[in-house]
Design an enzyme around this catalytic site. Structure first.
Site, PDB file in Angstrom:
ATOM      1  N   GLY A 254       0.774  -1.252   0.000  1.00 44.69           N
ATOM      2  CA  GLY A 254       0.000   0.000   0.000  1.00 44.69           C
ATOM      3  C   GLY A 254       0.794   1.285   0.000  1.00 44.69           C
ATOM      4  O   GLY A 254       0.365   2.289  -0.560  1.00 44.69           O
TER       5      GLY A 254
ATOM      6  N   ASP B  70      -5.412   1.748  10.454  1.00 44.32           N
ATOM      7  CA  ASP B  70      -6.827   1.419  10.614  1.00 44.32           C
ATOM      8  C   ASP B  70      -7.002   0.882  12.040  1.00 44.32           C
ATOM      9  O   ASP B  70      -7.145   1.648  12.983  1.00 44.32           O
ATOM     10  CB  ASP B  70      -7.168   0.400   9.516  1.00 44.32           C
TER      11      ASP B  70
ATOM     12  N   ASP C  96      -5.628  -0.378  -2.097  1.00 46.45           N
ATOM     13  CA  ASP C  96      -6.413  -1.229  -3.004  1.00 46.45           C
ATOM     14  C   ASP C  96      -7.717  -1.703  -2.412  1.00 46.45           C
ATOM     15  O   ASP C  96      -7.949  -1.628  -1.205  1.00 46.45           O
ATOM     16  CB  ASP C  96      -5.586  -2.473  -3.337  1.00 46.45           C
TER      17      ASP C  96
HETATM   18  P1  IMP Z   1      -4.361  -2.082  10.431  1.00 40.00           P
HETATM   19  O1  IMP Z   1      -3.410  -3.153  10.835  1.00 40.00           O
HETATM   20  O2  IMP Z   1      -5.800  -2.463  10.714  1.00 40.00           O
HETATM   21  O3  IMP Z   1      -4.035  -0.714  10.994  1.00 40.00           O
HETATM   22  O4  IMP Z   1      -4.401  -2.036   8.870  1.00 40.00           O
HETATM   23  C1  IMP Z   1      -3.488  -1.453   8.132  1.00 40.00           C
HETATM   24  C2  IMP Z   1      -3.523  -1.994   6.711  1.00 40.00           C
HETATM   25  O5  IMP Z   1      -4.843  -2.379   6.282  1.00 40.00           O
HETATM   26  C3  IMP Z   1      -3.115  -0.894   5.791  1.00 40.00           C
HETATM   27  O6  IMP Z   1      -1.718  -0.863   5.635  1.00 40.00           O
HETATM   28  C4  IMP Z   1      -3.866  -1.225   4.531  1.00 40.00           C
HETATM   29  O7  IMP Z   1      -3.120  -2.104   3.736  1.00 40.00           O
HETATM   30  C5  IMP Z   1      -5.124  -1.922   4.988  1.00 40.00           C
HETATM   31  N1  IMP Z   1      -6.276  -0.970   5.046  1.00 40.00           N
HETATM   32  C6  IMP Z   1      -6.867  -0.470   6.147  1.00 40.00           C
HETATM   33  N2  IMP Z   1      -7.875   0.374   5.821  1.00 40.00           N
HETATM   34  C7  IMP Z   1      -7.910   0.411   4.483  1.00 40.00           C
HETATM   35  C8  IMP Z   1      -8.727   1.131   3.537  1.00 40.00           C
HETATM   36  O8  IMP Z   1      -9.632   1.928   3.851  1.00 40.00           O
HETATM   37  N3  IMP Z   1      -8.430   0.908   2.228  1.00 40.00           N
HETATM   38  C9  IMP Z   1      -7.448   0.060   1.800  1.00 40.00           C
HETATM   39  N4  IMP Z   1      -6.668  -0.621   2.647  1.00 40.00           N
HETATM   40  C10 IMP Z   1      -6.892  -0.459   3.977  1.00 40.00           C
HETATM   41 MG    MG Z   2      -0.630  -1.482   3.969  1.00 40.47          MG
END
Ligand code: IMP
Ligand code: MG
Length: 183
Positions: free
Chosen positions: A52, A111, A167
């Protein structure tokens, strides 16, 4: 995510532009200047979390003037459709020793916070001279673990977003702006 059937179907899922190319450009120029003034000539290592963050890294590294190395890690957070399952796996590690480096982790979006929480713990154990986190986007309302980036360029509401590296089902990473996804 429902399978994409046609170009019309593909385009109809780009619901609304949230952050324009111009806004991204301005915010990244500002972040580059902040990095320059903070590190004040000291060399840095920018570590991008694939996939990403690849677009953000490409623009951010060209916005800094301090000596800069680039490293890549690949972390996969498993998603069912647009919802995180909570499983984070490092599928490719850095190929350099980061001890005594001023490391900046470059992430696309925080996220739940799980991915960075794990990666920060892992990299801190390798004794970098310093470790900071820059994220392009932050969705604080979705946090499940207590994690705050040192610098976040945009705070966004709880929408699933695409574009500029991000994505949905591996598509849309090449959009030059950030948009809301919808089926
Ligand atoms: P976390 O571990 O939940 O903080 O997620 C982080 C990863 O989830 C990011 O690096 C993204 O690859 C993916 N992600 C989280 N939210 C989104 C979104 O709204 N669109 C696309 N990818 C997301
Ligand atoms: Mg990511």
């Amino acid at each position: 995510m429902k399978k994409i059937h046609s170009i019309e179907d593909y385009e109809s899922r780009i619901k609304r532009v949230l952050i324009t190319e111009e806004e991204l450009k301005e915010a990244i120029a500002k972040a580059g200047k902040l990095i320059d003034s903070y590190y004040d000539g000291r060399p840095i290592l920018l570590v991008s979390i694939l996939k990403g963050a690849f677009v953000f890294l490409a623009d951010l590294c060209r916005a800094v003037s301090v000596p800069c190395e680039i490293g890549f890690m690949c972390a996969k957070s498993y998603y069912e459709g647009t919802v995180s399952t909570g499983v984070v796996k490092i599928t490719m590690d850095l190929d350099q020793d980061i001890s005594n480096y001023h490391v900046i982790i470059v992430e696309d979006i925080i996220d739940t916070g799980r991915t960075l929480n794990d990666i920060v713990k892992m990299l801190k154990a390798r004794n970098p001279a310093s470790l900071r986190v820059v994220t392009l986007l932050d969705k604080p309302s979705r946090r499940l673990v207590d994690f705050t980036a040192d610098y976040s360029l945009f705070t966004i509401p709880d929408h699933f977003v695409i574009g500029y590296g991000l994505d949905c089902g591996e598509y849309f990473r090449n959009l030059p702006y950030i948009a809301e996804y919808g089926e």
